[in-house]
Design an enzyme around this catalytic site. Structure first.
Site, PDB file in Angstrom:
ATOM      1  CB  ALA A  12      -0.946  -0.021   1.204  1.00  0.00           C
ATOM      2  NE  ARG A  23      -2.335   8.722  -9.743  1.00  0.00           N
ATOM      3  CZ  ARG A  23      -2.224   8.059  -8.598  1.00  0.00           C
ATOM      4  NH1 ARG A  23      -1.547   8.598  -7.586  1.00  0.00           N
ATOM      5  NH2 ARG A  23      -2.790   6.878  -8.454  1.00  0.00           N
ATOM      6  CD  GLU A  36       6.511  -7.124  -2.000  1.00  0.00           C
ATOM      7  OE1 GLU A  36       6.445  -8.199  -1.357  1.00  0.00           O
ATOM      8  OE2 GLU A  36       6.451  -5.998  -1.462  1.00  0.00           O
ATOM      9  CB  CYS A  46      -7.552  -5.242   5.919  1.00  0.00           C
ATOM     10  SG  CYS A  46      -6.401  -3.999   6.531  1.00  0.00           S
ATOM     11  NE  ARG A  73      -0.195   4.514 -13.562  1.00  0.00           N
ATOM     12  CZ  ARG A  73      -0.599   5.158 -12.462  1.00  0.00           C
ATOM     13  NH1 ARG A  73      -0.797   4.485 -11.351  1.00  0.00           N
ATOM     14  NH2 ARG A  73      -0.779   6.453 -12.488  1.00  0.00           N
ATOM     15  CG  ASP A 288       1.282  -1.828   8.361  1.00  0.00           C
ATOM     16  OD1 ASP A 288       0.569  -0.808   8.357  1.00  0.00           O
ATOM     17  OD2 ASP A 288       0.864  -2.957   8.051  1.00  0.00           O
ATOM     18  CG  ASN A 310      -3.824   2.730   0.468  1.00  0.00           C
ATOM     19  OD1 ASN A 310      -3.452   2.571  -0.687  1.00  0.00           O
ATOM     20  ND2 ASN A 310      -4.239   1.726   1.220  1.00  0.00           N
ATOM     21  CD1 TRP A 439     -33.177  11.655  22.557  1.00  0.00           C
ATOM     22  CD2 TRP A 439     -31.136  12.567  22.447  1.00  0.00           C
ATOM     23  NE1 TRP A 439     -33.288  12.958  22.958  1.00  0.00           N
ATOM     24  CE2 TRP A 439     -32.053  13.559  22.905  1.00  0.00           C
ATOM     25  CE3 TRP A 439     -29.797  12.924  22.293  1.00  0.00           C
ATOM     26  CZ2 TRP A 439     -31.671  14.857  23.208  1.00  0.00           C
ATOM     27  CZ3 TRP A 439     -29.404  14.207  22.604  1.00  0.00           C
ATOM     28  CH2 TRP A 439     -30.337  15.167  23.054  1.00  0.00           C
ATOM     29  NE  ARG A 447     -29.664  13.381  26.815  1.00  0.00           N
ATOM     30  CZ  ARG A 447     -30.955  13.056  26.835  1.00  0.00           C
ATOM     31  NH1 ARG A 447     -31.494  12.402  25.808  1.00  0.00           N
ATOM     32  NH2 ARG A 447     -31.705  13.373  27.871  1.00  0.00           N
TER      33      ARG A 447
END
Length: 458
Positions: A12, A23, A36, A46, A73, A288, A310, A439, A447
């Site tokens: 991520a 970009r 990697e 996750c 890319r 992480d 991210n 409520w 409250r």
């Protein structure tokens, strides 16, 4: 000549940083090399428990962008390649191709460290036996599924009862395993206070999960074939055909430590608001493997979540690409579930508040997720912490059924804004009988917290 960005870690934070930098700068301005060590990139760790449990049908459903898509890319992504050393003085990294064994150096002008976290794996006898699994990466998930497919027994022991522990307990329950969860905590879900964790345990017991609390695992017992056969504590043995470690994770920062980069109390890298490693102008870190500022306590924390990773990647990519963005911190929001029970928390627990030196009051209420007369209305419990003198909201925990968990987002916004519980009561929240009582439960808790603050003599 184009500058070179080197990224260590292809999930991520790392690939979000690489993609955002691409970009902003084309190949002629910025060359990007990413390493990697696994087979996969840009995936949802996750989601692994839900893939293991069968809710997500295919592994590739968890992959947001494949290595081939990144390469298309103009990102030189090298999978199955592990970085072994960072030479900050020479501005280079040493990597090993895990398939060929070849080692080589690659220079960088800018470096991103996104090495993630690893499952805590205590040094116990038998911990490395076949059938014992940590679950952090897609490769880990696949290895666990392979074990489940090749092992005839149907007994699973989960060591630890945090988010991964309870989610994996649910996953294996869905696969018709007899599930035992062993934790040294007073209750499951130590991210909650014990009184709220008790509600989680009651739900797990009701599902047929055996939950053993206050128990320290001393060893993993193996059979004549060397495979796991049981998990042992000081007082008992729990038969197991498969063991899943759900003790938690820790930052994977050995490379950073060896390179002399600054680490915090929890072993995570320390960065500034722009995610630059402190004291290093051309090195960033995210995901992480870093520690982040807790906006409520003012202390650094290690929180391993894909949402943060991210965001870190976007911020880092902006900085690498010549822009500027910041990550101010977190309030510690997290949600999970075990079957139909939803679990949520944000801000500080009681012990967190004590460590931070805060005086506080608590308020706990029971309410329903919809109007009490509406069909299907179900109970939820909300616990709220407020600062004793000022009434500042400090934390919220919620345990309940359908619609309970995401109510914690109301509290997360209030915490980020530094609101008091009195201000929280005045929020104009949505109401209709299918969605909430008149409520909202969070406002009912607020409250009660207001009354507690006043009674304490602020």
């Amino acid at each position: 000549m184009a500058e070179r960005l080197v990224v260590i870690g292809g999930d991520a934070a790392g690939m979000s940083a690489a993609s955002q930098a691409r970009r902003l700068k084309g190949p002629g301005e910025l060359e990007i090399v990413a390493f990697e060590r696994g087979h996969f990139t840009s995936y949802s760790a996750c989601g692994i428990p839900y893939w293991v449990g069968g809710d997500v049908p295919e592994r590739d459903d968890l992959i947001a962008r494949t290595p081939e898509e990144h390469r298309a890319r103009d990102i030189d992504l090298r999978t199955r390649t592990e970085v072994l050393e960072i030479d900050t003085a020479g501005r280079r990294v040493r990597a090993r191709d895990l398939e060929s064994g070849e080692e080589y150096w690659t220079s960088y002008d800018k470096l991103v460290i996104a090495t993630g976290a690893r499952p805590v794996r205590p040094q116990l006898p038998g911990i490395d036996a076949p059938g014992v699994h940590g679950v952090q990466t897609l490769d880990d998930g696949q290895a666990l599924l392979d074990t489940l497919a090749s092992t005839p027994g149907r007994r699973a022991v989960i060591v630890g009862a945090g988010y991964i522990g309870v989610e994996m307990a649910e996953a294996l329950l869905h696969r018709d395993y007899e599930v035992t969860v062993v934790t040294r905590g007073e209750q499951p879900m130590s991210t909650l206070d014990a009184d709220m964790g008790r509600l989680v345990r009651e739900a797990m017991d009701g599902l047929g999960i055996t939950t053993v609390t206050g128990a320290e695992v001393t060893k993993i017992l193996t059979g004549d074939d060397g495979r796991v056969r049981a998990v042992a504590t000081e007082d008992a043995e729990y038969p197991a055909d498969v063991v899943v470690l759900g003790i938690g994770v820790e930052p994977q920062t050995e490379l950073a430590r060896a390179a002399g980069l600054p680490l915090g109390e929890y072993g995570g890298l320390l960065t500034d608001l722009a995610m630059r490693v402190r004291g290093h102008e051309d090195i960033w870190a995210g995901g992480d493997c870093v520690e982040v500022l807790d906006l409520v306590s003012g202390r650094e924390r290690h929180i391993a979540l894909g949402t943060h990773a991210n965001k870190h990647g976007q911020i880092i990519g902006s900085g690498v690409g010549g822009g500027y963005a910041t990550f101010p911190g977190v309030v510690g929001t997290a949600v999970s579930k075990v079957c139909d029970l939803e679990i949520a928390r944000t801000g500080l627990r009681e012990r967190d508040a004590r460590v931070a030196g805060l005086q506080f009051v608590t308020a706990t209420i029971e309410s329903t997720n919809s109007a009490g007369y509406y069909p299907g209305a179900a109970l939820m419990t909300v616990k709220m912490l407020a600062e004793r003198r000022t009434g500042r909201l400090l934390g919220v925990q919620i345990v309940g059924r359908d619609g309970a968990a995401k109510r914690v987002d109301i509290a997360a916004v209030a915490l980020t804004a530094g609101m008091t519980v009195e201000q929280l009561v005045t929020l104009d929240l949505g109401y209709a009988p299918p969605f909430s009582p008149v409520w909202d439960p969070v406002l009912v808790a607020a409250r009660k917290a207001v009354s507690a603050v006043r009674a304490a003599g602020n």
